[in-house]
Design a protein around this motif. Structure first.
Motif, PDB file in Angstrom:
ATOM      1  N   GLU A 122       2.733   7.467   8.907  1.00  9.49           N
ATOM      2  CA  GLU A 122       3.272   8.319   8.039  1.00  9.49           C
ATOM      3  C   GLU A 122       3.027   8.438   6.661  1.00  9.49           C
ATOM      4  OE1 GLU A 122       6.010  10.412   9.020  1.00  9.49           O
ATOM      5  OE2 GLU A 122       6.658   8.926  10.983  1.00  9.49           O
ATOM      6  N   ASP A 123       3.285   9.392   5.781  1.00 13.10           N
ATOM      7  CA  ASP A 123       2.789   9.479   4.521  1.00 13.10           C
ATOM      8  C   ASP A 123       3.816   8.842   3.682  1.00 13.10           C
ATOM      9  OD1 ASP A 123       2.409  10.414   1.888  1.00 13.10           O
ATOM     10  OD2 ASP A 123       2.547  12.553   2.147  1.00 13.10           O
ATOM     11  N   GLY A 124       3.453   7.695   3.088  1.00  7.53           N
ATOM     12  CA  GLY A 124       4.183   6.842   2.378  1.00  7.53           C
ATOM     13  C   GLY A 124       4.699   7.189   0.972  1.00  7.53           C
ATOM     14  N   ALA A 125       4.433   8.591   0.639  1.00  3.82           N
ATOM     15  CA  ALA A 125       5.037   9.160  -0.379  1.00  3.82           C
ATOM     16  C   ALA A 125       6.468   9.798   0.008  1.00  3.82           C
ATOM     17  CB  ALA A 125       4.132  10.477  -0.912  1.00  3.82           C
ATOM     18  N   GLN A 126       6.706   9.841   1.152  1.00  5.93           N
ATOM     19  CA  GLN A 126       7.935  10.672   1.821  1.00  5.93           C
ATOM     20  C   GLN A 126       8.817   9.415   2.149  1.00  5.93           C
ATOM     21  OE1 GLN A 126       8.410  13.656   1.496  1.00  5.93           O
ATOM     22  NE2 GLN A 126       6.332  13.664   0.725  1.00  5.93           N
ATOM     23  N   GLY A 127       8.483   8.002   1.934  1.00  4.09           N
ATOM     24  CA  GLY A 127       8.941   7.022   2.504  1.00  4.09           C
ATOM     25  C   GLY A 127       9.311   6.931   3.854  1.00  4.09           C
ATOM     26  N   TRP A 128      10.380   6.344   4.492  1.00  5.93           N
ATOM     27  CA  TRP A 128      10.622   6.614   5.903  1.00  5.93           C
ATOM     28  C   TRP A 128      12.299   6.685   5.833  1.00  5.93           C
ATOM     29  CZ3 TRP A 128      12.379   3.686  10.450  1.00  5.93           C
ATOM     30  CH2 TRP A 128      12.236   4.552  11.593  1.00  5.93           C
ATOM     31  N   ALA A 129      12.915   7.799   5.961  1.00  5.68           N
ATOM     32  CA  ALA A 129      14.233   8.150   5.654  1.00  5.68           C
ATOM     33  C   ALA A 129      14.981   7.223   6.810  1.00  5.68           C
ATOM     34  CB  ALA A 129      14.951   9.250   5.585  1.00  5.68           C
ATOM     35  N   PRO A 130      14.850   7.295   8.036  1.00  5.71           N
ATOM     36  CA  PRO A 130      15.413   6.652   9.047  1.00  5.71           C
ATOM     37  C   PRO A 130      15.780   5.064   8.948  1.00  5.71           C
ATOM     38  CG  PRO A 130      14.053   7.989  10.142  1.00  5.71           C
ATOM     39  CD  PRO A 130      13.635   7.947   8.727  1.00  5.71           C
ATOM     40  N   CYS A 160      -0.601   0.716  -2.573  1.00  5.61           N
ATOM     41  CA  CYS A 160      -1.569   1.986  -3.357  1.00  5.61           C
ATOM     42  C   CYS A 160      -0.905   2.249  -4.470  1.00  5.61           C
ATOM     43  CB  CYS A 160      -1.380   2.989  -2.188  1.00  5.61           C
ATOM     44  SG  CYS A 160      -0.151   3.784  -1.794  1.00  5.61           S
ATOM     45  N   ALA A 161      -1.725   2.793  -5.615  1.00  8.00           N
ATOM     46  CA  ALA A 161      -1.281   3.078  -6.659  1.00  8.00           C
ATOM     47  C   ALA A 161      -0.917   4.470  -6.836  1.00  8.00           C
ATOM     48  CB  ALA A 161      -2.542   2.950  -7.890  1.00  8.00           C
ATOM     49  N   VAL A 162       0.252   4.862  -7.642  1.00 11.17           N
ATOM     50  CA  VAL A 162       0.837   6.145  -7.760  1.00 11.17           C
ATOM     51  C   VAL A 162       0.618   6.776  -9.305  1.00 11.17           C
ATOM     52  CG1 VAL A 162       2.345   5.890  -5.889  1.00 11.17           C
ATOM     53  CG2 VAL A 162       2.989   5.128  -8.152  1.00 11.17           C
ATOM     54  N   ALA A 163       0.436   7.813  -9.203  1.00 10.20           N
ATOM     55  CA  ALA A 163       0.353   8.527 -10.722  1.00 10.20           C
ATOM     56  C   ALA A 163       1.682   8.833 -11.173  1.00 10.20           C
ATOM     57  CB  ALA A 163      -0.562   9.778 -10.772  1.00 10.20           C
ATOM     58  N   ARG A 164       2.528   9.111 -10.120  1.00 11.18           N
ATOM     59  CA  ARG A 164       4.136   9.505 -10.315  1.00 11.18           C
ATOM     60  C   ARG A 164       4.951   8.628  -9.199  1.00 11.18           C
ATOM     61  NH1 ARG A 164       0.752  13.161  -9.847  1.00 11.18           N
ATOM     62  NH2 ARG A 164       1.391  13.608  -7.751  1.00 11.18           N
ATOM     63  N   VAL A 165       5.937   8.197  -9.252  1.00 11.55           N
ATOM     64  CA  VAL A 165       6.829   7.216  -8.294  1.00 11.55           C
ATOM     65  C   VAL A 165       7.457   8.244  -7.600  1.00 11.55           C
ATOM     66  CG1 VAL A 165       8.671   5.844  -8.161  1.00 11.55           C
ATOM     67  CG2 VAL A 165       6.962   5.397 -10.008  1.00 11.55           C
ATOM     68  N   PRO A 166       7.224   8.439  -6.464  1.00 17.08           N
ATOM     69  CA  PRO A 166       8.011   9.325  -5.354  1.00 17.08           C
ATOM     70  C   PRO A 166       9.410   9.180  -5.439  1.00 17.08           C
ATOM     71  CG  PRO A 166       6.038   8.363  -4.284  1.00 17.08           C
ATOM     72  CD  PRO A 166       6.271   7.362  -5.499  1.00 17.08           C
ATOM     73  N   TYR A 167      10.153  10.067  -5.798  1.00 18.89           N
ATOM     74  CA  TYR A 167      11.570  10.193  -5.819  1.00 18.89           C
ATOM     75  C   TYR A 167      12.157   9.840  -4.466  1.00 18.89           C
ATOM     76  CZ  TYR A 167      16.305  10.905  -7.030  1.00 18.89           C
ATOM     77  OH  TYR A 167      17.736  10.923  -7.187  1.00 18.89           O
ATOM     78  N   ALA A 168      11.549  10.038  -3.137  1.00 17.08           N
ATOM     79  CA  ALA A 168      12.108   9.519  -1.904  1.00 17.08           C
ATOM     80  C   ALA A 168      12.185   8.338  -2.004  1.00 17.08           C
ATOM     81  CB  ALA A 168      10.867  10.039  -0.776  1.00 17.08           C
ATOM     82  N   TRP A 169      11.336   7.421  -2.535  1.00 17.48           N
ATOM     83  CA  TRP A 169      11.562   5.623  -2.774  1.00 17.48           C
ATOM     84  C   TRP A 169      12.994   5.408  -3.293  1.00 17.48           C
ATOM     85  CZ3 TRP A 169       6.234   3.839  -4.776  1.00 17.48           C
ATOM     86  CH2 TRP A 169       5.326   4.314  -3.900  1.00 17.48           C
ATOM     87  N   VAL A 170      13.433   6.194  -4.409  1.00 18.82           N
ATOM     88  CA  VAL A 170      14.649   6.219  -5.245  1.00 18.82           C
ATOM     89  C   VAL A 170      15.681   6.445  -4.173  1.00 18.82           C
ATOM     90  CG1 VAL A 170      15.870   6.590  -7.211  1.00 18.82           C
ATOM     91  CG2 VAL A 170      13.547   6.349  -7.356  1.00 18.82           C
ATOM     92  N   GLU A 171      15.675   7.439  -3.627  1.00 15.98           N
ATOM     93  CA  GLU A 171      16.703   8.336  -2.788  1.00 15.98           C
ATOM     94  C   GLU A 171      16.936   7.163  -1.419  1.00 15.98           C
ATOM     95  OE1 GLU A 171      16.863  13.121  -2.722  1.00 15.98           O
ATOM     96  OE2 GLU A 171      14.777  12.043  -1.860  1.00 15.98           O
ATOM     97  N   GLN A 172      15.953   6.707  -1.070  1.00 15.47           N
ATOM     98  CA  GLN A 172      16.099   5.615  -0.009  1.00 15.47           C
ATOM     99  C   GLN A 172      16.417   4.129  -0.425  1.00 15.47           C
ATOM    100  OE1 GLN A 172      12.533   6.371   2.617  1.00 15.47           O
ATOM    101  NE2 GLN A 172      12.864   8.682   2.285  1.00 15.47           N
ATOM    102  N   THR A 173      16.275   3.771  -1.481  1.00 19.02           N
ATOM    103  CA  THR A 173      16.972   2.688  -1.823  1.00 19.02           C
ATOM    104  C   THR A 173      18.453   2.273  -2.520  1.00 19.02           C
ATOM    105  OG1 THR A 173      14.384   2.027  -2.496  1.00 19.02           O
ATOM    106  CG2 THR A 173      16.237   0.709  -3.397  1.00 19.02           C
ATOM    107  N   ARG A 174      18.904   1.375  -1.791  1.00 16.18           N
ATOM    108  CA  ARG A 174      20.296   1.243  -2.326  1.00 16.18           C
ATOM    109  C   ARG A 174      20.435   0.910  -3.852  1.00 16.18           C
ATOM    110  NH1 ARG A 174      23.143  -1.306   0.887  1.00 16.18           N
ATOM    111  NH2 ARG A 174      21.499  -1.803   2.766  1.00 16.18           N
ATOM    112  N   PRO A 175      21.485   1.251  -4.395  1.00 16.28           N
ATOM    113  CA  PRO A 175      21.673   0.735  -5.908  1.00 16.28           C
ATOM    114  C   PRO A 175      21.559  -0.779  -5.914  1.00 16.28           C
ATOM    115  CG  PRO A 175      23.524   2.439  -5.163  1.00 16.28           C
ATOM    116  CD  PRO A 175      22.798   2.128  -4.018  1.00 16.28           C
ATOM    117  N   GLY A 176      20.757  -1.131  -7.003  1.00 18.07           N
ATOM    118  CA  GLY A 176      20.689  -2.598  -7.430  1.00 18.07           C
ATOM    119  C   GLY A 176      19.127  -2.983  -6.487  1.00 18.07           C
ATOM    120  N   GLY A 177      18.736  -2.247  -5.631  1.00 19.25           N
ATOM    121  CA  GLY A 177      17.527  -2.308  -4.947  1.00 19.25           C
ATOM    122  C   GLY A 177      16.362  -2.329  -5.989  1.00 19.25           C
ATOM    123  N   VAL A 178      15.133  -2.939  -5.543  1.00 18.06           N
ATOM    124  CA  VAL A 178      13.875  -2.935  -6.536  1.00 18.06           C
ATOM    125  C   VAL A 178      12.774  -2.127  -5.448  1.00 18.06           C
ATOM    126  CG1 VAL A 178      12.462  -4.572  -7.435  1.00 18.06           C
ATOM    127  CG2 VAL A 178      14.708  -5.105  -7.316  1.00 18.06           C
TER     128      VAL A 178
END
Length: 368
Positions: free
Chosen positions: A165-173, A184-202
């Motif tokens: 899969e494309d890691g920039a999209q995370g994996w919503a399931p 891998c390095a990112v120039a911008r943090v993909p917002y999908a990672w934030v969306e798919q992480t629970r509050p308090g997650g790292v």
């Protein structure tokens, strides 16, 4: 096997003595996942010659348990690794950088973890030891790389979920995740990672906006759907494929020529804090210095503009060329001296907030 144990013990001891390795769970994971199982039959660090396991097993093991990245792919697989020529596009990361990010991640047993960029599979195996293999999902954009990782993980007795899969999209399931770890390095943090992480997650990732230094970043996801964190140190990783920086090209646009009293090395050799300040002021702009004997050229370029500033020994003023819609050298100089006026804050005073609109770099306190 005794040779492997001795080398593994020595690697663990070196990482601990250097201050990289401080957490017992990470130490136990390193001991439980022999690194040589993830090293290709021909090992190469990018410097010197390639070392073949069959013809020189002792040197091959030395590389496997050294603190260097081992190159595993060139030009996305289009160039034979034996040529030693081409862009490095996949590797087995250096142990010190892997340990640093894992300790920032602070994984607990049972945490649901998204690992972005399977690579050789070594980090996925370490995460499996920390969280439990059933809790680890590792995504890799390259099918051939993922296939080799699967074989490595099988040999190591680890069985995380592997996906192409494309890691920039995370994996919503697999969401919500407790931890997101990027290799891998990112120039911008993909917002999908934030969306798919629970509050308090790292979320932990190498952050490389393109202006000078690259950085470790550790983010905590907030209940409002944003993430906030700080830059904790240096990290050099290959870029996520979808976020690779454009290369310098021989620009044809007519440039404006001028001179400057500012030595280009002042900006080019600036510390990480200055790089963050200048990068924040010039989003999307890349900066790289080129040495030619005792001469030095600082190149700045973005989608619509470019600039060069050249240092030559014995000169009192230095030549500048700028073209495009933005005067990049002038803007970089202004950002640099604004950083100086702020008393030259270091990397650890900078942080970033990630929202649906993008990344927002701040100094000392988040900007509301």
């Amino acid at each position: 096997m005794e040779d492997v144990t001795q080398r593994l013990d020595a690697l663990v001891a070196r990482l601990a003595a250097a201050g990289w390795l401080t957490q017992e769970p990470v130490r136990a994971a390193l001991r439980g996942v022999p690194r040589h199982l993830f090293v290709p039959p021909v090992a190469w660090t990018g410097d010197g010659g390639r070392v073949h396991r069959r013809t020189d097993p002792e040197r091959w093991l030395d590389l496997a348990y050294g603190d260097d990245a081992i190159i595993t792919q060139l030009d996305d697989g289009a160039t034979d690794l034996d040529t030693g020529q081409g862009r490095f596009t996949s590797s087995l990361s250096a142990p010190s950088t892997v340990v640093s990010l894992l300790e920032l991640l602070d994984v607990e047993p049972g945490h649901r973890v998204l690992d972005v960029g399977t690579g050789t599979g070594w980090t996925a195996a370490l995460l499996s030891r920390l969280a439990g293999a059933e809790n680890v999902t590792s995504v890799e954009i390259d099918p051939q790389v993922s296939e080799r990782a699967a074989a490595n993980l099988k040999a190591a007795g680890c069985s995380p979920r592997l996906l192409v899969e494309d890691g920039a999209q995370g994996w919503a399931p697999g969401a919500p995740y407790d931890r997101v770890h990027a290799t891998c390095a990112v120039a911008r943090v993909p917002y999908a990672w934030v969306e798919q992480t629970r509050p308090g997650g790292v979320i932990v990732a190498p952050y490389d906006p393109g202006f000078g230094s690259s950085h470790e970043v550790r983010l905590v996801v907030l209940p409002d759907g944003t993430a906030i964190g700080r830059f904790t140190g240096y990290a050099s990783y290959m870029m996520m494929r979808s976020q690779r920086h454009p290369e310098w090209d021989d620009f044809l646009s007519e440039a404006t020529r001028s001179t400057t009293f500012v030595d280009p090395r002042t900006l080019g050799y600036a510390p990480a804090g200055a790089d963050l300040a200048m990068g924040a002021a010039l989003p999307g702009v890349r900066a790289r210095g080129i040495h030619d004997g005792d001469r030095y050229t600082l190149r700045l370029w973005g989608p619509d503009s470019w600039a060069t500033a050249r240092y030559e020994p014995g000169r009192e003023v230095y030549e500048v060329e700028q073209a495009g819609s933005r005067a990049l050298w002038d803007l970089a100089v202004s950002a640099y001296f604004a950083w100086v006026v702020q008393r030259s804050p270091g990397r650890d005073r900078f942080g970033v907030t990630v929202t649906p609109d993008g990344d927002h770099i701040w100094l000392d306190q988040p900007v509301n």
